[in-house]
Design a protein around this motif. Structure first.
Motif, short mmCIF file in Angstrom:
data_model
loop_
_atom_site.label_atom_id
_atom_site.label_comp_id
_atom_site.label_asym_id
_atom_site.label_seq_id
_atom_site.Cartn_x
_atom_site.Cartn_y
_atom_site.Cartn_z
N PRO A 135 1.80 -3.85 -1.77
CA PRO A 135 2.87 -4.40 -2.60
C PRO A 135 2.84 -3.85 -4.02
CG PRO A 135 1.18 -6.07 -2.14
CD PRO A 135 0.83 -4.87 -1.32
N VAL A 136 3.98 -3.41 -4.49
CA VAL A 136 4.19 -3.04 -5.89
C VAL A 136 5.38 -3.89 -6.33
CG1 VAL A 136 4.85 -1.19 -7.49
CG2 VAL A 136 3.40 -0.67 -5.51
N ARG A 137 5.22 -4.64 -7.42
CA ARG A 137 6.32 -5.52 -7.83
C ARG A 137 6.78 -5.17 -9.24
NH1 ARG A 137 6.67 -5.64 -3.48
NH2 ARG A 137 6.30 -7.27 -1.94
N THR A 138 8.01 -4.74 -9.34
CA THR A 138 8.59 -4.42 -10.65
C THR A 138 8.84 -5.72 -11.40
OG1 THR A 138 9.61 -2.46 -9.73
CG2 THR A 138 10.52 -3.28 -11.82
N GLY A 139 8.35 -5.79 -12.63
CA GLY A 139 8.56 -6.97 -13.47
C GLY A 139 9.26 -6.57 -14.75
N ALA A 170 0.79 -1.32 -8.81
CA ALA A 170 0.95 0.12 -8.55
C ALA A 170 -0.39 0.85 -8.60
CB ALA A 170 1.93 0.73 -9.55
N GLU A 171 -1.26 0.45 -9.55
CA GLU A 171 -2.53 1.20 -9.72
C GLU A 171 -3.32 1.23 -8.43
OE1 GLU A 171 -2.82 -2.26 -11.08
OE2 GLU A 171 -0.93 -1.55 -11.92
N SER A 172 -3.28 0.14 -7.67
CA SER A 172 -4.10 0.12 -6.46
C SER A 172 -3.29 0.42 -5.18
CB SER A 172 -4.82 -1.22 -6.33
OG SER A 172 -3.91 -2.26 -6.53
N ILE A 203 8.48 4.21 -7.55
CA ILE A 203 8.03 5.24 -6.59
C ILE A 203 7.05 6.17 -7.32
CG2 ILE A 203 8.72 7.15 -5.08
CD1 ILE A 203 11.47 5.83 -4.79
N LEU A 204 7.43 6.57 -8.54
CA LEU A 204 6.59 7.51 -9.31
C LEU A 204 5.31 6.85 -9.79
CD1 LEU A 204 9.39 9.24 -11.43
CD2 LEU A 204 8.40 9.99 -9.24
N ALA A 205 5.31 5.51 -9.85
CA ALA A 205 4.12 4.80 -10.33
C ALA A 205 3.03 4.71 -9.27
CB ALA A 205 4.52 3.39 -10.80
#
Ligand code: GDP
Length: 308
Positions: A135-139, A170-172, A203-205
């Motif tokens: 999971p990557v969550r944009t905040g 995103a980092e992980s 996506i780039l993150a």
């Protein structure tokens, strides 16, 4: 020509529908944003992946550009009685997708497998990949604190001031299987006309994706979602300004500059070509407003010509 496309939702889907008319389905891999996924009523919703799949399947709501055509909202009405959140417009037929996705995820399948199953079930022949299985969550940081992207975009109708944007997790996260390979094997990478901050940014993150874009020998071409100094739709302009970027194709190119070769911009923005050249990005100008199926195909054709 093998193509990998980085895609958000509504802007991306229109271009992909045009490309799908001209490119062999086996040659097109779509890498979709999952930064604006959300959990609602216990269901995993992937709005951008669904918009792309519904559009390629020919069942998207033609007016809204998202959700299903010929949709009803009885479940949404019924959920109100239980005090459940109803600000996110989940349609009755749309629910089937989220039930299917959530069920498979609960059985331990990855989002990659589930997305392939959704695409296949809808008859989408192109390969659709989520950017990551983690999971990557944009905040978005508003006046009263951090909001999830959909709270900002749908609940608040993107009407609040934004001070910062983050990509939580995103980092992980790791690129989903096939993502890096698709970028490295492609002849062309197309960055769809999507929000650079909240559709392509996540996506780039994901560590490894930007590096693959830098290493790939593919020609990288982006279509500017900013025309005449403002976004064609949605909050891309405001979000770019909040991130300190010029609201123009130049700002878009700045985000993608390390690996971008070419940007397609609207003919009314032709005056930006010199500034773009200074960033090392060549400019192709054309009519980029996809207001009809014919114009989607025309833009796709212009892009393929530029890539050849
Ligand atoms: P979202 O998740 O639905 O916001 O989807 P995207 O990020 O893919 O698409 C929204 C972006 O597409 C916005 O920034 C719009 O400015 C851009 N956009 C929408 N339609 C068009 C179009 O016809 N031409 C161009 N150039 N950009 C468009």
């Amino acid at each position: 020509m093998k193509i990998a496309a980085l895609a958000g939702g509504t802007g991306a889907a229109k271009l992909l529908r045009g490309l799908a008319r001209l490119v062999d389905p086996g040659d097109l891999t779509i890498i979709g944003n999952t930064g604006d996924d959300l959990d609602l009523w216990g269901l995993h919703v992937s709005p951008d992946l669904d918009t792309v799949c519904y559009t390629l399947a020919g069942i998207v709501d033609a007016i809204k550009g998202w959700g299903l055509g010929d949709e009803s909202f009885h479940a949404l009405d019924a959920m109100q009685r239980f005090g459940e959140p109803t600000w996110f417009n989940l349609g009755d037929r749309d629910l089937a997708t989220h039930l299917h996705r959530t069920g498979l995820l609960r059985q331990g399948r990855t989002l990659t497998q589930v997305t392939a199953s959704v695409a296949a079930g809808l008859g989408v022949a192109q390969r659709v990949l989520p950017m990551s299985n983690q999971p990557v969550r944009t905040g978005v940081l508003g006046p009263d604190g951090w909001l999830d992207f959909q709270e900002y975009f749908v609940r608040e109708k993107a009407q609040i001031a934004v001070r910062a944007v983050r990509y939580e997790g995103a980092e992980s996260a790791r690129p989903a299987p096939g993502v890096v390979e698709a970028i490295l094997e492609a002849r062309a990478v197309i960055v769809c006309p999507s929000n650079p901050i909240t559709s392509v940014g996540p996506i780039l993150a994901v560590p490894g994706i930007a590096r693959a874009l830098g290493e790939s020998r593919a020609t990288a071409l982006a279509i500017s979602p900013i025309v005449g100094g403002e976004a064609v739709s949605g909050p891309a302009g405001r979000l770019m300004a909040a991130c300190g970027l010029p609201v123009s194709a130049v700002g878009v190119a700045q985000v993608y500059a390390p690996w971008l070769d070419t940007i397609v911009l609207d003919q009314r923005d032709a005056g930006l070509a010199a500034e773009l050249a200074a960033l090392g990005v060549s400019a192709v100008t054309t009519d980029t407003l996809m207001t009809s199926p014919e114009k989607e195909i025309a833009l796709a054709r212009r892009i393929l010509d530029a890539l050849r």
